[in-house]
Design an enzyme around this catalytic site. Structure first.
Site, PDB file in Angstrom:
ATOM      1  N   SER A 143      16.442  35.304  22.817  1.00 31.33           N
ATOM      2  CA  SER A 143      17.854  35.309  22.438  1.00 31.33           C
ATOM      3  C   SER A 143      18.682  34.362  23.281  1.00 31.33           C
ATOM      4  O   SER A 143      18.447  34.197  24.483  1.00 31.33           O
ATOM      5  CB  SER A 143      18.431  36.726  22.566  1.00 31.33           C
ATOM      6  OG  SER A 143      19.752  36.766  22.056  1.00 31.33           O
ATOM      7  N   GLY A 148      24.817  43.189  27.017  1.00 34.32           N
ATOM      8  CA  GLY A 148      25.870  43.972  27.653  1.00 34.32           C
ATOM      9  C   GLY A 148      27.217  43.289  27.738  1.00 34.32           C
ATOM     10  O   GLY A 148      28.072  43.703  28.517  1.00 34.32           O
ATOM     11  N   ALA A 149      27.444  42.247  26.937  1.00 31.53           N
ATOM     12  CA  ALA A 149      28.706  41.509  26.989  1.00 31.53           C
ATOM     13  C   ALA A 149      29.588  41.785  25.778  1.00 31.53           C
ATOM     14  O   ALA A 149      30.611  41.132  25.589  1.00 31.53           O
ATOM     15  CB  ALA A 149      28.440  40.008  27.111  1.00 31.53           C
ATOM     16  N   GLY A 150      29.189  42.733  24.915  1.00 31.06           N
ATOM     17  CA  GLY A 150      29.980  43.044  23.735  1.00 31.06           C
ATOM     18  C   GLY A 150      29.861  42.010  22.633  1.00 31.06           C
ATOM     19  O   GLY A 150      30.745  41.897  21.784  1.00 31.06           O
ATOM     20  N   LEU A 151      28.762  41.248  22.624  1.00 35.61           N
ATOM     21  CA  LEU A 151      28.589  40.161  21.656  1.00 35.61           C
ATOM     22  C   LEU A 151      27.556  40.481  20.576  1.00 35.61           C
ATOM     23  O   LEU A 151      27.086  39.596  19.873  1.00 35.61           O
ATOM     24  CB  LEU A 151      28.202  38.869  22.385  1.00 35.61           C
ATOM     25  CG  LEU A 151      29.217  38.372  23.412  1.00 35.61           C
ATOM     26  CD1 LEU A 151      28.689  37.133  24.125  1.00 35.61           C
ATOM     27  CD2 LEU A 151      30.568  38.065  22.764  1.00 35.61           C
ATOM     28  N   GLY A 152      27.186  41.756  20.459  1.00 36.26           N
ATOM     29  CA  GLY A 152      26.298  42.168  19.374  1.00 36.26           C
ATOM     30  C   GLY A 152      24.843  41.804  19.569  1.00 36.26           C
ATOM     31  O   GLY A 152      24.113  41.627  18.586  1.00 36.26           O
ATOM     32  N   SER A 153      24.390  41.725  20.824  1.00 37.11           N
ATOM     33  CA  SER A 153      22.996  41.317  21.065  1.00 37.11           C
ATOM     34  C   SER A 153      22.004  42.338  20.517  1.00 37.11           C
ATOM     35  O   SER A 153      20.968  41.966  19.948  1.00 37.11           O
ATOM     36  CB  SER A 153      22.754  41.085  22.562  1.00 37.11           C
ATOM     37  OG  SER A 153      23.010  42.269  23.308  1.00 37.11           O
ATOM     38  N   SER A 154      22.296  43.631  20.651  1.00 36.03           N
ATOM     39  CA  SER A 154      21.347  44.642  20.153  1.00 36.03           C
ATOM     40  C   SER A 154      21.302  44.634  18.632  1.00 36.03           C
ATOM     41  O   SER A 154      20.248  44.830  18.030  1.00 36.03           O
ATOM     42  CB  SER A 154      21.726  46.035  20.663  1.00 36.03           C
ATOM     43  OG  SER A 154      22.942  46.486  20.092  1.00 36.03           O
ATOM     44  N   GLU A 201      20.239  50.217  15.423  1.00 30.05           N
ATOM     45  CA  GLU A 201      21.456  50.378  16.221  1.00 30.05           C
ATOM     46  C   GLU A 201      21.694  51.845  16.579  1.00 30.05           C
ATOM     47  O   GLU A 201      22.185  52.158  17.668  1.00 30.05           O
ATOM     48  CB  GLU A 201      22.656  49.828  15.448  1.00 30.05           C
ATOM     49  CG  GLU A 201      22.782  48.318  15.487  1.00 30.05           C
ATOM     50  CD  GLU A 201      23.312  47.854  16.820  1.00 30.05           C
ATOM     51  OE1 GLU A 201      24.533  47.696  16.981  1.00 30.05           O
ATOM     52  OE2 GLU A 201      22.489  47.660  17.728  1.00 30.05           O
ATOM     53  N   ASP A 212      28.555  45.534  13.848  1.00 34.36           N
ATOM     54  CA  ASP A 212      27.738  44.484  14.459  1.00 34.36           C
ATOM     55  C   ASP A 212      26.543  44.102  13.594  1.00 34.36           C
ATOM     56  O   ASP A 212      26.243  42.916  13.404  1.00 34.36           O
ATOM     57  CB  ASP A 212      27.255  44.924  15.848  1.00 34.36           C
ATOM     58  CG  ASP A 212      28.371  44.943  16.878  1.00 34.36           C
ATOM     59  OD1 ASP A 212      29.552  44.833  16.478  1.00 34.36           O
ATOM     60  OD2 ASP A 212      28.069  45.068  18.075  1.00 34.36           O
TER      61      ASP A 212
END
Length: 402
Positions: A143, A148-154, A201, A212
């Protein structure tokens, strides 16, 4: 079963407008970010399922007979209903406890590597239980998105898993034709990908909104009153800045709620104004061509400025975000927080005619503050199937790891 390798990717996301207000029934605009998660799936011949997630230090392999014995306890979701944010039924506590024990994950662990492994196992077993046998596959995920930055990685990870596993099990087509560099699935297949990604999710977050994974599936989405609608957005250049200041979304959301209860006559008009900003921005974006000229940008910049002031009034600003806005303003640029606030990330709009020297100077000054900064785009496509020839060198290298 799939007989050839495939590579899929899904984007991260930013909230353009409407963060926090959306919790109170207002419109939010969630937009795909052109930082992506990539997954390569190869059919395996050894009767095993292997997953490698080098970004979080996961490398695991299980024999398919052992997985078959587990999957009867992992029924999948019901068919998705068009226009809904997500399906209703998800993994039970008992199912997840069984998978934790199988994978050697302690009940207390919420580490990224534990949750990513758990989501993979659940989706692999549930999808194969509904659509066929457990596929013998080798999967690697890499990736560009920070975690953990609020950017929808999960969500990008879950969307990639859903698309790859559904394709491997034959539930959706493999639409990449000979000679094509990229391809996308049909609307019906995208809905199925989204419904399964939402299950991933749920494993990771418990009770996600569905925004997300919808953005990861379709691109830009308009979210209001628990309903998601896919929309279009032109490609816009931005600076994405991570202040690296940790924050608790739960605490920030609770603080906004308390302020609304304490000062309803003051705060409700602020929420209404943010709602109007989201709607105005949506109208501007839908009127813009794919490669917009500078004439559209003054309105978008002014909306950024107004919304940032509103978010400060709501109590979700932070000195680090004030510093970000001040630094970019000194270079003639307009910024706002994105996501929960209280630190976290901010976005800065770049006009087509913004000087490269101004962009580089802004990036240099932001990095001097201790922030991490990327020049990227919003308005990226949702989940996509790739040929190897379409991949950038760094992605190809990362996915070629043995």
């Amino acid at each position: 079963m799939l007989e050839r390798s495939l590579v899929v990717s899904a984007p991260g996301k930013v909230i353009l407008h409407g963060e926090h207000a959306v919790v109170h029934g207002k419109v939010a605009l969630a937009v795909a970010l052109d930082l992506r998660t990539f997954l390569r799936l190869r059919p395996g011949g050894g009767g095993s399922v292997t997953v490698r997630l080098p970004g979080v230090g996961v490398e695991a392999s299980w024999d398919t007979p052992r997985l078959r014995a587990l999957r009867s306890g992992c029924p999948g979701p019901p068919p998705p209903r068009p226009g809904t944010a997500a399906v209703r039924r998800g993994p039970s506590v008992e199912q997840l406890d069984t998978l934790r024990e199988f994978a050697g994950i302690t009940a207390e662990s919420s580490a990224p590597e534990s949750l990513a492994t758990l989501a993979f196992l659940y989706m692999c077993l549930a999808i194969s239980a509904k659509y066929g046998d457990v596929p013998s596959v080798d999967i690697i995920v890499w990736s560009e998105l920070p975690t953990g930055a609020g950017l929808g990685s999960s969500a990008a990870y879950s969307v990639c898993l859903a698309a790859a596993l559904l394709t491997a099990c034959g539930a959706i087509a493999c639409p990449l034709a000979e000679g094509e560099s990229t391809a996308r699935w049909t609307e019906e297949e995208l809905s199925l990908i989204n419904s399964w990604a939402f299950q991933g999710e749920r494993v990771i977050h418990g009770n996600p909104s569905g925004v997300d994974n919808a953005v990861g599936t379709w691109g830009m989405c308009v979210f209001a009153e628990m309903s998601l609608v896919a929309s279009r957005v032109p490609t816009l250049r931005i600076l994405l800045t991570n202040t690296k200041v940790p924050r608790s979304t739960k605490v920030l959301v609770a603080g906004v709620k308390d302020k609304i209860l304490k000062f309803p006559a003051i705060m409700n008009p602020v929420l209404d104004s943010i709602n109007a900003i989201s709607q105005e921005c949506q109208s501007v974006l839908e009127a813009m061509p794919g490669n917009p000229s500078p004439e559209y940008y003054p309105v978008l910049e002014e909306l950024f400025d107004i919304n940032q002031h509103h978010l400060n009034v709501m109590g979700v600003g932070h000195p680090s975000l004030d510093r970000l806005c001040h630094v970019t303003a000194s270079h003639g640029l307009h910024s706002k927080l994105t996501g929960a606030g209280g630190g976290g990330c901010g976005i800065t709009l770049l006009r087509p005619d913004t000087s490269p020297l101004a962009v580089e100077a802004a990036k240099r000054d932001l990095c001097a503050c201790g922030f991490e900064c990327w020049e990227t785009n919003i308005g990226a496509p949702g989940v996509t199937l790739h040929s190897s020839s379409s991949l950038k060198a760094d992605v190809l290298h990362a996915l070629s790891m043995s």
